[in-house]
Design a protein around this motif. Structure first.
Motif, PDB file in Angstrom:
ATOM      1  N   ILE A  93       7.178   9.108 -10.090  1.00  0.00           N
ATOM      2  CA  ILE A  93       6.842   8.363 -11.128  1.00  0.00           C
ATOM      3  C   ILE A  93       5.656   8.456 -11.761  1.00  0.00           C
ATOM      4  CG2 ILE A  93       6.927   5.889 -11.956  1.00  0.00           C
ATOM      5  CD1 ILE A  93       9.237   5.482  -9.774  1.00  0.00           C
ATOM      6  N   ASP A  94       4.482   8.241 -10.850  1.00  0.00           N
ATOM      7  CA  ASP A  94       3.131   8.466 -11.168  1.00  0.00           C
ATOM      8  C   ASP A  94       2.683   9.624 -12.016  1.00  0.00           C
ATOM      9  OD1 ASP A  94       0.351   7.646 -11.134  1.00  0.00           O
ATOM     10  OD2 ASP A  94      -0.035   9.121  -9.694  1.00  0.00           O
ATOM     11  N   ALA A  95       3.352  10.691 -11.600  1.00  0.00           N
ATOM     12  CA  ALA A  95       2.994  12.127 -12.211  1.00  0.00           C
ATOM     13  C   ALA A  95       3.564  12.243 -13.604  1.00  0.00           C
ATOM     14  CB  ALA A  95       3.453  13.188 -11.400  1.00  0.00           C
ATOM     15  N   ALA A  96       5.027  11.436 -13.773  1.00  0.00           N
ATOM     16  CA  ALA A  96       5.328  11.338 -15.048  1.00  0.00           C
ATOM     17  C   ALA A  96       5.003  10.488 -16.231  1.00  0.00           C
ATOM     18  CB  ALA A  96       6.994  11.208 -14.972  1.00  0.00           C
ATOM     19  N   ARG A  97       4.101   9.469 -15.645  1.00  0.00           N
ATOM     20  CA  ARG A  97       3.842   8.154 -16.606  1.00  0.00           C
ATOM     21  C   ARG A  97       2.740   8.556 -17.395  1.00  0.00           C
ATOM     22  NH1 ARG A  97      -0.677   4.892 -14.725  1.00  0.00           N
ATOM     23  NH2 ARG A  97      -1.430   5.656 -12.853  1.00  0.00           N
ATOM     24  N   GLY A  98       1.963   9.583 -17.205  1.00  0.00           N
ATOM     25  CA  GLY A  98       0.874  10.004 -18.090  1.00  0.00           C
ATOM     26  C   GLY A  98      -0.308   8.822 -17.957  1.00  0.00           C
ATOM     27  N   VAL A  99      -1.074   8.641 -19.071  1.00  0.00           N
ATOM     28  CA  VAL A  99      -2.201   7.427 -18.703  1.00  0.00           C
ATOM     29  C   VAL A  99      -1.856   6.321 -19.706  1.00  0.00           C
ATOM     30  CG1 VAL A  99      -3.939   9.038 -18.174  1.00  0.00           C
ATOM     31  CG2 VAL A  99      -3.540   8.780 -20.580  1.00  0.00           C
ATOM     32  N   LYS A 100      -0.577   6.260 -20.532  1.00  0.00           N
ATOM     33  CA  LYS A 100      -0.351   5.209 -21.481  1.00  0.00           C
ATOM     34  C   LYS A 100       0.199   3.919 -20.511  1.00  0.00           C
ATOM     35  CE  LYS A 100       4.242   7.505 -22.166  1.00  0.00           C
ATOM     36  NZ  LYS A 100       4.862   8.273 -22.760  1.00  0.00           N
ATOM     37  N   SER A 101       0.494   4.077 -19.500  1.00  0.00           N
ATOM     38  CA  SER A 101       0.958   2.705 -18.710  1.00  0.00           C
ATOM     39  C   SER A 101       0.436   2.563 -17.391  1.00  0.00           C
ATOM     40  CB  SER A 101       2.456   2.557 -18.920  1.00  0.00           C
ATOM     41  OG  SER A 101       3.070   3.834 -17.995  1.00  0.00           O
ATOM     42  N   GLY A 102       0.273   1.464 -16.786  1.00  0.00           N
ATOM     43  CA  GLY A 102       0.021   1.281 -15.608  1.00  0.00           C
ATOM     44  C   GLY A 102       1.165   1.789 -14.528  1.00  0.00           C
ATOM     45  N   LEU A 103       0.780   1.978 -13.198  1.00  0.00           N
ATOM     46  CA  LEU A 103       1.651   2.498 -12.321  1.00  0.00           C
ATOM     47  C   LEU A 103       2.667   1.341 -11.840  1.00  0.00           C
ATOM     48  CD1 LEU A 103       2.737   4.520 -10.346  1.00  0.00           C
ATOM     49  CD2 LEU A 103       1.158   3.654  -8.583  1.00  0.00           C
ATOM     50  N   ALA A 104       2.295   0.135 -11.613  1.00  0.00           N
ATOM     51  CA  ALA A 104       3.486  -1.130 -11.764  1.00  0.00           C
ATOM     52  C   ALA A 104       4.261  -1.161 -12.756  1.00  0.00           C
ATOM     53  CB  ALA A 104       2.539  -2.552 -11.291  1.00  0.00           C
ATOM     54  N   SER A 105       3.732  -0.987 -14.114  1.00  0.00           N
ATOM     55  CA  SER A 105       4.820  -0.823 -15.114  1.00  0.00           C
ATOM     56  C   SER A 105       5.698   0.299 -15.128  1.00  0.00           C
ATOM     57  CB  SER A 105       4.166  -0.988 -16.447  1.00  0.00           C
ATOM     58  OG  SER A 105       3.307  -2.373 -16.682  1.00  0.00           O
ATOM     59  N   VAL A 144       9.765   6.142  -0.216  1.00  0.00           N
ATOM     60  CA  VAL A 144       9.079   5.335  -1.372  1.00  0.00           C
ATOM     61  C   VAL A 144       7.768   6.021  -1.852  1.00  0.00           C
ATOM     62  CG1 VAL A 144       8.238   3.204  -2.056  1.00  0.00           C
ATOM     63  CG2 VAL A 144      10.123   3.177  -0.789  1.00  0.00           C
ATOM     64  N   ASN A 145       6.994   6.420  -1.072  1.00  0.00           N
ATOM     65  CA  ASN A 145       5.513   7.450  -1.545  1.00  0.00           C
ATOM     66  C   ASN A 145       6.245   8.478  -2.316  1.00  0.00           C
ATOM     67  OD1 ASN A 145       3.789   5.236  -0.044  1.00  0.00           O
ATOM     68  ND2 ASN A 145       3.846   6.600   1.455  1.00  0.00           N
ATOM     69  N   GLU A 146       7.078   9.134  -1.812  1.00  0.00           N
ATOM     70  CA  GLU A 146       7.338  10.561  -2.739  1.00  0.00           C
ATOM     71  C   GLU A 146       8.163  10.120  -3.862  1.00  0.00           C
ATOM     72  OE1 GLU A 146       8.987  13.639   0.463  1.00  0.00           O
ATOM     73  OE2 GLU A 146      10.278  11.865   0.171  1.00  0.00           O
ATOM     74  N   LEU A 147       8.708   9.059  -4.086  1.00  0.00           N
ATOM     75  CA  LEU A 147       9.610   8.725  -5.560  1.00  0.00           C
ATOM     76  C   LEU A 147       8.146   8.210  -6.252  1.00  0.00           C
ATOM     77  CD1 LEU A 147      11.859   8.319  -7.127  1.00  0.00           C
ATOM     78  CD2 LEU A 147      12.358   6.198  -6.144  1.00  0.00           C
ATOM     79  N   SER A 179       0.714  -1.539  -0.132  1.00  0.00           N
ATOM     80  CA  SER A 179      -0.020  -0.156   0.064  1.00  0.00           C
ATOM     81  C   SER A 179       1.050   1.054   0.172  1.00  0.00           C
ATOM     82  CB  SER A 179      -1.020  -0.014   1.228  1.00  0.00           C
ATOM     83  OG  SER A 179      -1.875  -1.043   1.131  1.00  0.00           O
ATOM     84  N   LEU A 180       0.305   2.245  -0.741  1.00  0.00           N
ATOM     85  CA  LEU A 180       1.170   3.431  -0.918  1.00  0.00           C
ATOM     86  C   LEU A 180       0.059   4.456  -0.963  1.00  0.00           C
ATOM     87  CD1 LEU A 180       3.130   2.473  -4.140  1.00  0.00           C
ATOM     88  CD2 LEU A 180       4.155   2.703  -1.708  1.00  0.00           C
ATOM     89  N   THR A 181       0.678   5.707  -0.598  1.00  0.00           N
ATOM     90  CA  THR A 181      -0.034   6.864  -0.454  1.00  0.00           C
ATOM     91  C   THR A 181       0.347   7.948  -1.479  1.00  0.00           C
ATOM     92  OG1 THR A 181      -0.387   6.596   1.965  1.00  0.00           O
ATOM     93  CG2 THR A 181      -1.160   8.848   0.917  1.00  0.00           C
ATOM     94  N   LEU A 182      -0.333   8.296  -2.548  1.00  0.00           N
ATOM     95  CA  LEU A 182       0.033   9.200  -3.437  1.00  0.00           C
ATOM     96  C   LEU A 182      -0.800  10.366  -3.314  1.00  0.00           C
ATOM     97  CD1 LEU A 182       0.360   6.803  -6.351  1.00  0.00           C
ATOM     98  CD2 LEU A 182       2.157   7.405  -4.750  1.00  0.00           C
ATOM     99  N   ARG A 183      -0.395  11.561  -3.296  1.00  0.00           N
ATOM    100  CA  ARG A 183      -1.179  12.786  -3.080  1.00  0.00           C
ATOM    101  C   ARG A 183      -2.341  12.602  -2.175  1.00  0.00           C
ATOM    102  NH1 ARG A 183       0.528  11.745  -8.121  1.00  0.00           N
ATOM    103  NH2 ARG A 183      -1.543  11.102  -8.764  1.00  0.00           N
ATOM    104  N   GLY A 184      -2.166  11.933  -0.985  1.00  0.00           N
ATOM    105  CA  GLY A 184      -3.251  11.964  -0.132  1.00  0.00           C
ATOM    106  C   GLY A 184      -4.238  10.570  -0.450  1.00  0.00           C
ATOM    107  N   HIS A 185      -4.051   9.823  -1.303  1.00  0.00           N
ATOM    108  CA  HIS A 185      -4.959   8.713  -1.625  1.00  0.00           C
ATOM    109  C   HIS A 185      -4.211   7.590  -1.572  1.00  0.00           C
ATOM    110  CE1 HIS A 185      -8.140  11.489  -3.196  1.00  0.00           C
ATOM    111  NE2 HIS A 185      -7.122  12.198  -3.683  1.00  0.00           N
ATOM    112  N   ARG A 186      -5.035   6.502  -0.894  1.00  0.00           N
ATOM    113  CA  ARG A 186      -4.258   5.149  -0.600  1.00  0.00           C
ATOM    114  C   ARG A 186      -4.319   4.362  -1.936  1.00  0.00           C
ATOM    115  NH1 ARG A 186      -0.634   4.178   2.956  1.00  0.00           N
ATOM    116  NH2 ARG A 186      -1.312   1.866   3.538  1.00  0.00           N
ATOM    117  N   THR A 187      -3.527   3.678  -2.389  1.00  0.00           N
ATOM    118  CA  THR A 187      -3.626   2.824  -3.578  1.00  0.00           C
ATOM    119  C   THR A 187      -2.802   1.498  -3.128  1.00  0.00           C
ATOM    120  OG1 THR A 187      -3.479   2.588  -5.778  1.00  0.00           O
ATOM    121  CG2 THR A 187      -1.545   3.907  -5.077  1.00  0.00           C
TER     122      THR A 187
END
Length: 75
Positions: free
Chosen positions: A49-61, A42-45, A11-19
Motif C-alpha cells: 500500500i505504501d509503495a502504491a500511494r505515492g506522496v499525495k497521501s499519508g500512509l494511514a489515509s 500486515v507488514n507486507e500488505l 508499529s510496523l516494519t516497512l522495507r526494514g524501517h520501523r514506523t
C-alpha cells in the motif's frame, strides 16, 4: 464497521524501517483479515500500500482507502 473508536497506534516494519500508524480498530481488524486472505503479513500488505500511494497521501489515509475499496469490492 460498527462504532467509532479512537485511532490506536501500531508499529510496523516497512522495507526494514520501523514506523507507526494510527488507525481505528475496525481498520486494523479488516487490514489483518485482508492480509490473511492474501497469505501475507500486515507488514507486507502495508508495504505494498505504501509503495502504491505515492506522496499525495499519508500512509494511514492510504490504508483506510485500500481497506474501504477492498471491502466494497467484496460486496
Amino acid at each position: 464497521m460498527s462504532g467509532a473508536s479512537r485511532p490506536r497506534k501500531h508499529s510496523l516494519t516497512l522495507r526494514g524501517h520501523r514506523t507507526s500508524v494510527s488507525l481505528e480498530d475496525a481498520f486494523w481488524t479488516e487490514l489483518q483479515r485482508l492480509a490473511d486472505l492474501e497469505g501475507k503479513s500486515v507488514n507486507e500488505l502495508v508495504a505494498e500500500i505504501d509503495a502504491a500511494r505515492g506522496v499525495k497521501s499519508g500512509l494511514a489515509s492510504a490504508i483506510r482507502v485500500h481497506v474501504l475499496e477492498r471491502v466494497k469490492a467484496e460486496s
